[in-house]
Design a protein around this motif. Structure first.
Motif, PDB file in Angstrom:
ATOM      1  N   MET A  14       5.006  13.134   8.254  1.00 47.77           N
ATOM      2  CA  MET A  14       4.303  13.008   7.042  1.00 47.77           C
ATOM      3  C   MET A  14       5.251  12.802   5.882  1.00 47.77           C
ATOM      4  SD  MET A  14       1.156  12.358   7.210  1.00 47.77           S
ATOM      5  CE  MET A  14       0.903  12.264   5.501  1.00 47.77           C
ATOM      6  N   ALA A  15       6.392  13.509   5.936  1.00 45.74           N
ATOM      7  CA  ALA A  15       7.374  12.883   4.987  1.00 45.74           C
ATOM      8  C   ALA A  15       7.999  11.626   5.054  1.00 45.74           C
ATOM      9  CB  ALA A  15       8.696  14.151   5.123  1.00 45.74           C
ATOM     10  N   ALA A  16       8.146  11.465   6.672  1.00 42.23           N
ATOM     11  CA  ALA A  16       8.554  10.065   7.009  1.00 42.23           C
ATOM     12  C   ALA A  16       7.693   8.690   6.265  1.00 42.23           C
ATOM     13  CB  ALA A  16       8.677  10.017   8.439  1.00 42.23           C
ATOM     14  N   VAL A  17       6.184   9.095   6.472  1.00 37.37           N
ATOM     15  CA  VAL A  17       5.326   8.281   5.811  1.00 37.37           C
ATOM     16  C   VAL A  17       5.570   8.101   4.458  1.00 37.37           C
ATOM     17  CG1 VAL A  17       2.944   7.661   5.464  1.00 37.37           C
ATOM     18  CG2 VAL A  17       3.726   8.731   7.812  1.00 37.37           C
ATOM     19  N   GLY A  18       5.673   9.328   3.715  1.00 38.90           N
ATOM     20  CA  GLY A  18       6.071   9.289   2.412  1.00 38.90           C
ATOM     21  C   GLY A  18       7.314   8.344   2.002  1.00 38.90           C
ATOM     22  N   THR A  19       8.175   8.676   2.916  1.00 41.55           N
ATOM     23  CA  THR A  19       9.658   7.765   2.364  1.00 41.55           C
ATOM     24  C   THR A  19       9.173   6.452   2.722  1.00 41.55           C
ATOM     25  OG1 THR A  19      10.904   9.630   3.384  1.00 41.55           O
ATOM     26  CG2 THR A  19      11.826   7.536   3.435  1.00 41.55           C
ATOM     27  N   ALA A  20       8.529   5.921   3.695  1.00 39.21           N
ATOM     28  CA  ALA A  20       8.344   4.342   3.994  1.00 39.21           C
ATOM     29  C   ALA A  20       7.441   4.011   2.938  1.00 39.21           C
ATOM     30  CB  ALA A  20       7.695   4.513   5.395  1.00 39.21           C
ATOM     31  N   GLY A  21       6.518   4.518   2.382  1.00 38.92           N
ATOM     32  CA  GLY A  21       5.702   4.080   1.406  1.00 38.92           C
ATOM     33  C   GLY A  21       6.338   3.963   0.061  1.00 38.92           C
ATOM     34  N   TYR A  22       7.317   4.966  -0.309  1.00 39.76           N
ATOM     35  CA  TYR A  22       7.741   4.720  -1.737  1.00 39.76           C
ATOM     36  C   TYR A  22       8.939   3.856  -1.536  1.00 39.76           C
ATOM     37  CZ  TYR A  22      11.599   8.112  -0.769  1.00 39.76           C
ATOM     38  OH  TYR A  22      12.658   8.804  -0.172  1.00 39.76           O
ATOM     39  N   SER A  23       9.472   3.574  -0.526  1.00 39.92           N
ATOM     40  CA  SER A  23      10.707   2.483  -0.375  1.00 39.92           C
ATOM     41  C   SER A  23       9.850   1.166  -0.415  1.00 39.92           C
ATOM     42  CB  SER A  23      11.322   2.682   1.145  1.00 39.92           C
ATOM     43  OG  SER A  23      11.868   3.823   1.266  1.00 39.92           O
ATOM     44  N   LEU A  24       8.812   0.912  -0.163  1.00 42.54           N
ATOM     45  CA  LEU A  24       8.392  -0.463  -0.297  1.00 42.54           C
ATOM     46  C   LEU A  24       7.914  -0.512  -1.594  1.00 42.54           C
ATOM     47  CD1 LEU A  24       6.300  -0.473   3.259  1.00 42.54           C
ATOM     48  CD2 LEU A  24       7.917  -2.073   2.707  1.00 42.54           C
ATOM     49  N   PHE A  25       7.193   0.391  -2.262  1.00 41.34           N
ATOM     50  CA  PHE A  25       6.658   0.172  -3.544  1.00 41.34           C
ATOM     51  C   PHE A  25       7.773   0.237  -4.548  1.00 41.34           C
ATOM     52  CE2 PHE A  25       2.503   1.495  -1.705  1.00 41.34           C
ATOM     53  CZ  PHE A  25       1.734   0.863  -2.557  1.00 41.34           C
ATOM     54  N   ASP A  26       8.877   1.011  -4.226  1.00 40.28           N
ATOM     55  CA  ASP A  26      10.257   0.996  -5.324  1.00 40.28           C
ATOM     56  C   ASP A  26      10.675  -0.477  -5.132  1.00 40.28           C
ATOM     57  OD1 ASP A  26       9.599   3.616  -5.923  1.00 40.28           O
ATOM     58  OD2 ASP A  26      11.127   4.502  -4.516  1.00 40.28           O
ATOM     59  N   GLY A  27      10.962  -1.066  -4.008  1.00 35.47           N
ATOM     60  CA  GLY A  27      11.684  -2.240  -3.953  1.00 35.47           C
ATOM     61  C   GLY A  27      10.847  -3.484  -4.449  1.00 35.47           C
ATOM     62  N   MET A  28       9.406  -3.410  -4.259  1.00 35.64           N
ATOM     63  CA  MET A  28       8.570  -4.295  -4.931  1.00 35.64           C
ATOM     64  C   MET A  28       8.596  -4.148  -6.395  1.00 35.64           C
ATOM     65  SD  MET A  28       5.731  -4.967  -1.900  1.00 35.64           S
ATOM     66  CE  MET A  28       5.266  -3.204  -1.803  1.00 35.64           C
ATOM     67  N   GLY A  29       8.140  -2.884  -6.846  1.00 34.71           N
ATOM     68  CA  GLY A  29       8.115  -2.528  -8.288  1.00 34.71           C
ATOM     69  C   GLY A  29       9.542  -2.752  -8.966  1.00 34.71           C
ATOM     70  N   ALA A  30      10.581  -2.602  -8.297  1.00 31.43           N
ATOM     71  CA  ALA A  30      11.861  -2.827  -9.071  1.00 31.43           C
ATOM     72  C   ALA A  30      12.170  -4.443  -9.438  1.00 31.43           C
ATOM     73  CB  ALA A  30      13.129  -2.432  -8.552  1.00 31.43           C
ATOM     74  N   ARG A  31      11.677  -5.018  -8.240  1.00 29.91           N
ATOM     75  CA  ARG A  31      11.780  -6.488  -8.424  1.00 29.91           C
ATOM     76  C   ARG A  31      10.830  -7.151  -9.339  1.00 29.91           C
ATOM     77  NH1 ARG A  31      11.995  -8.413  -2.050  1.00 29.91           N
ATOM     78  NH2 ARG A  31      14.266  -7.287  -1.697  1.00 29.91           N
ATOM     79  N   ALA A  32       9.606  -6.635  -9.624  1.00 27.95           N
ATOM     80  CA  ALA A  32       8.428  -7.079 -10.497  1.00 27.95           C
ATOM     81  C   ALA A  32       8.632  -6.438 -11.853  1.00 27.95           C
ATOM     82  CB  ALA A  32       7.018  -6.522  -9.976  1.00 27.95           C
ATOM     83  N   SER A  33       9.428  -5.479 -11.836  1.00 26.58           N
ATOM     84  CA  SER A  33       9.749  -4.637 -13.199  1.00 26.58           C
ATOM     85  C   SER A  33      10.462  -5.612 -14.221  1.00 26.58           C
ATOM     86  CB  SER A  33      10.015  -3.520 -13.349  1.00 26.58           C
ATOM     87  OG  SER A  33      11.446  -3.310 -12.723  1.00 26.58           O
ATOM     88  N   GLY A  34      11.257  -6.301 -13.763  1.00 23.61           N
ATOM     89  CA  GLY A  34      12.452  -6.969 -14.556  1.00 23.61           C
ATOM     90  C   GLY A  34      13.726  -6.431 -14.851  1.00 23.61           C
ATOM     91  N   HIS A  35      13.597  -4.879 -14.444  1.00 23.73           N
ATOM     92  CA  HIS A  35      14.590  -4.171 -15.105  1.00 23.73           C
ATOM     93  C   HIS A  35      14.591  -2.722 -14.089  1.00 23.73           C
ATOM     94  CE1 HIS A  35      17.709  -1.982 -17.133  1.00 23.73           C
ATOM     95  NE2 HIS A  35      18.048  -2.975 -17.924  1.00 23.73           N
ATOM     96  N   ALA A  36      15.269  -2.624 -12.958  1.00 28.66           N
ATOM     97  CA  ALA A  36      15.272  -1.662 -12.047  1.00 28.66           C
ATOM     98  C   ALA A  36      15.541  -0.158 -12.606  1.00 28.66           C
ATOM     99  CB  ALA A  36      16.335  -1.960 -10.957  1.00 28.66           C
ATOM    100  N   SER A  37      16.234  -0.172 -13.749  1.00 27.95           N
ATOM    101  CA  SER A  37      16.824   1.189 -14.194  1.00 27.95           C
ATOM    102  C   SER A  37      15.351   1.657 -15.160  1.00 27.95           C
ATOM    103  CB  SER A  37      17.826   1.294 -15.291  1.00 27.95           C
ATOM    104  OG  SER A  37      19.030   0.490 -14.539  1.00 27.95           O
ATOM    105  N   GLY A  38      14.775   0.846 -15.984  1.00 31.75           N
ATOM    106  CA  GLY A  38      13.573   1.313 -16.466  1.00 31.75           C
ATOM    107  C   GLY A  38      12.396   1.719 -15.479  1.00 31.75           C
TER     108      GLY A  38
END
Length: 278
Positions: free
Chosen positions: A149-173
């Motif tokens: 289940m921790a692995a499922v969490g890792t995969a999920g946040y990796s995908l959301f983080d990558g897409m979110g950082a790209r959409a946010s315009g500023h990865a640090s924010g």
């Protein structure tokens, strides 16, 4: 993936293994994760004050990332209560790259070559092989569902983080808000479950928690930035090389056993890393 990005993600992998080892070292694993979250929240506040807020279209991705981070941290904590670092960590991290790869090939525009796909699969296979004792010798099998289940969490946040950082315009924010929100929810939950007793009285324990938190934030900051300039699946797989560092730390500091099987698994991971680079 450029040499600079490749090296940066490997450094992040070392930091990631280090903070996991610090949390495992403490007697109270739940307390360790709460301390980690407090450190995340404080650092996140600083980042929010310094960097621009994410673009409006990135906030739903941020919410998804926070949810999967909570899933990961909660189940990782429980798994650490049932098994040693060199078994829990490989299961929790080893299957995530393959999940991310499958989703990436289906929905993301990232270009990943056949050689790199093979590299990702080798990394995932090698990492899982690190934990084979749990499956073949019955070592603390109770940890398996929690680590998965921790692995499922890792995969999920990796995908959301990558897409979110790209959409946010500023990865640090994006990272600043991610750590602040995740820390706020996990800390409140920890206090609700255990009360003020979850907060340690020892200055040394507080210091360890702050050090682990800083290492965690820097490692994750690097990884999320890398996802904005390289395929998410490649970054996710490469940073899981942290398992090699985690096993080394486990052998040196926790007296875990180093056998031929682990050496073979390490070789498989190294071959995967070479394929990912090229």
């Amino acid at each position: 993936m450029s040499v600079a990005v490749f090296a940066a993600v490997l450094f992040a992998a070392l930091l990631h293994a280090s903070w996991n080892a610090i949390i495992k070292f403490g007697e109270n694993k739940f307390q360790g994760m709460v301390l980690l979250s407090i450190a995340h929240g404080l650092i996140g506040l600083v980042m929010i004050a310094v960097f621009p807020a994410p673009a409006p279209e990135a906030w739903w991705l941020l919410a998804g990332s926070v949810l999967f981070h909570l899933i990961y941290k909660s189940f990782l904590t429980i798994a650490y209560m049932r098994g040693d670092l060199s078994r829990v960590y490989p299961i929790a991290r080893g299957t995530a790259p393959m999940i991310v790869l499958g989703v990436s090939l289906l929905i993301l525009p990232d270009v990943v070559s056949a050689t790199q796909i093979g590299g990702i699969l080798l990394v995932g296979l090698g990492i899982v092989l690190m934990a084979k004792g749990v499956f073949t010798h019955g070592e603390e099998r109770a940890l398996i569902p929690y680590a998965l289940m921790a692995a499922v969490g890792t995969a999920g946040y990796s995908l959301f983080d990558g897409m979110g950082a790209r959409a946010s315009g500023h990865a640090s924010g994006f990272v600043g808000w991610l750590f602040f929100l995740d820390a706020f929810l996990f800390t409140i939950g920890g206090l609700a479950i255990r009360g003020r007793a979850v907060l340690p009285r020892s200055p040394r324990v507080w210091a360890l928690g702050m050090i682990a938190g800083l290492a965690s934030v820097v490692a994750y900051w690097i990884a999320v930035w890398a996802m904005t300039v390289a395929p998410i699946a490649l970054v996710t797989a490469l940073r899981e090389v942290s398992v090699l560092f985690a096993v080394l730390i486990g052998v040196l500091f926790f007296k875990d056993k180093a056998d031929t099987g682990k050496l073979l698994a390490a070789l498989v991971i190294v071959l995967g890393v070479i394929a990912i680079r090229f």
